[in-house]
Write a protein that holds these residues in place. Structure first.
Motif, short mmCIF file in Angstrom:
data_model
loop_
_atom_site.label_atom_id
_atom_site.label_comp_id
_atom_site.label_asym_id
_atom_site.label_seq_id
_atom_site.Cartn_x
_atom_site.Cartn_y
_atom_site.Cartn_z
N LEU A 5 -9.03 -6.09 7.03
CA LEU A 5 -8.00 -7.08 6.75
C LEU A 5 -7.23 -7.39 8.02
O LEU A 5 -6.73 -6.49 8.69
N THR A 6 -7.16 -8.69 8.35
CA THR A 6 -6.33 -9.14 9.46
C THR A 6 -5.18 -9.93 8.84
O THR A 6 -5.04 -9.99 7.62
N THR A 7 -4.38 -10.57 9.66
CA THR A 7 -3.22 -11.30 9.13
C THR A 7 -3.61 -12.47 8.22
O THR A 7 -2.83 -12.86 7.37
N ASP A 8 -4.81 -13.02 8.39
CA ASP A 8 -5.18 -14.17 7.57
C ASP A 8 -6.61 -14.15 7.02
O ASP A 8 -7.09 -15.13 6.48
N PRO A 32 -10.68 -16.22 3.74
CA PRO A 32 -9.30 -16.47 4.18
C PRO A 32 -8.32 -16.03 3.09
O PRO A 32 -8.55 -16.28 1.90
N LEU A 33 -7.24 -15.38 3.48
CA LEU A 33 -6.27 -14.88 2.51
C LEU A 33 -5.66 -16.01 1.67
O LEU A 33 -5.33 -15.79 0.51
N ARG A 38 -5.51 -13.68 -6.36
CA ARG A 38 -5.01 -12.41 -6.87
C ARG A 38 -6.03 -11.32 -6.64
O ARG A 38 -7.24 -11.55 -6.66
N ALA A 39 -5.54 -10.11 -6.41
CA ALA A 39 -6.37 -8.91 -6.33
C ALA A 39 -5.92 -7.97 -7.44
O ALA A 39 -4.73 -7.81 -7.68
N THR A 40 -6.88 -7.37 -8.14
CA THR A 40 -6.55 -6.47 -9.23
C THR A 40 -7.54 -5.31 -9.29
O THR A 40 -8.64 -5.42 -8.73
N ASP A 109 -3.24 -2.90 -3.36
CA ASP A 109 -1.83 -2.96 -2.94
C ASP A 109 -1.70 -3.65 -1.59
O ASP A 109 -0.86 -4.53 -1.40
N ARG A 110 -2.56 -3.29 -0.66
CA ARG A 110 -2.53 -3.87 0.69
C ARG A 110 -2.79 -5.39 0.65
O ARG A 110 -2.09 -6.17 1.30
N LEU A 111 -3.78 -5.78 -0.14
CA LEU A 111 -4.10 -7.21 -0.25
C LEU A 111 -2.96 -7.99 -0.91
O LEU A 111 -2.58 -9.06 -0.43
N ASN A 112 -2.41 -7.45 -1.98
CA ASN A 112 -1.33 -8.16 -2.67
C ASN A 112 -0.08 -8.27 -1.79
O ASN A 112 0.61 -9.29 -1.82
#
Length: 120
Positions: A5-8, A32-33, A38-40, A109-112
């Motif tokens: 995971l990067t900033t975008d 791309p973020l 949503r991530a679950t 958690d990190r993605l959200n």
């Protein structure tokens, strides 16, 4: 499977045997973020009416590859453990990506958190 995971951008990198089971030539998926809704970690819905094209399905063992569902085109790489990470997407080839990884809670958690920062 490795996630980065990067900033975008989220990158999902498949091992050679994961590519084999998923019947894909793609070693990496770059998402791309701003295209992740949503991530679950909830167990995703799955049923017999899904069309696998191409992929692998061994009940109780593995579900891997591209699946066409009522929700749209999805990528799955799920094994016997229940450590789901589901990404709901828009404006991407896949409507949903469903994988199992050992540290799914931490990644969710990190993605959200990253998605919330994108919304600002």
């Amino acid at each position: 499977m490795k996630l980065n995971l990067t900033t975008d951008l989220l990158t999902i990198e498949l091992e050679w045997y994961e590519q084999l089971w998923a019947v894909t030539l793609e070693r990496q998926m770059h998402i791309p973020l701003d295209r992740i809704d949503r991530a679950t970690t909830d167990e995703p819905q799955s049923n017999w009416a899904e069309i696998r094209a191409p992929g692998t399905f061994l009940p109780g063992v593995i579900k891997a590859g591209t699946y066409y569902t009522k929700r749209g085109r999805e990528f799955w790489y799920v094994t016997t453990d229940n450590n789901y990470l589901t990404l709901e997407l828009h404006d991407e080839p896949y409507r949903q990506i469903v994988i199992t990884i050992p540290d799914n809670l931490a990644w969710c958690d990190r993605l959200n958190r990253s998605l919330n920062q994108q919304d600002r």
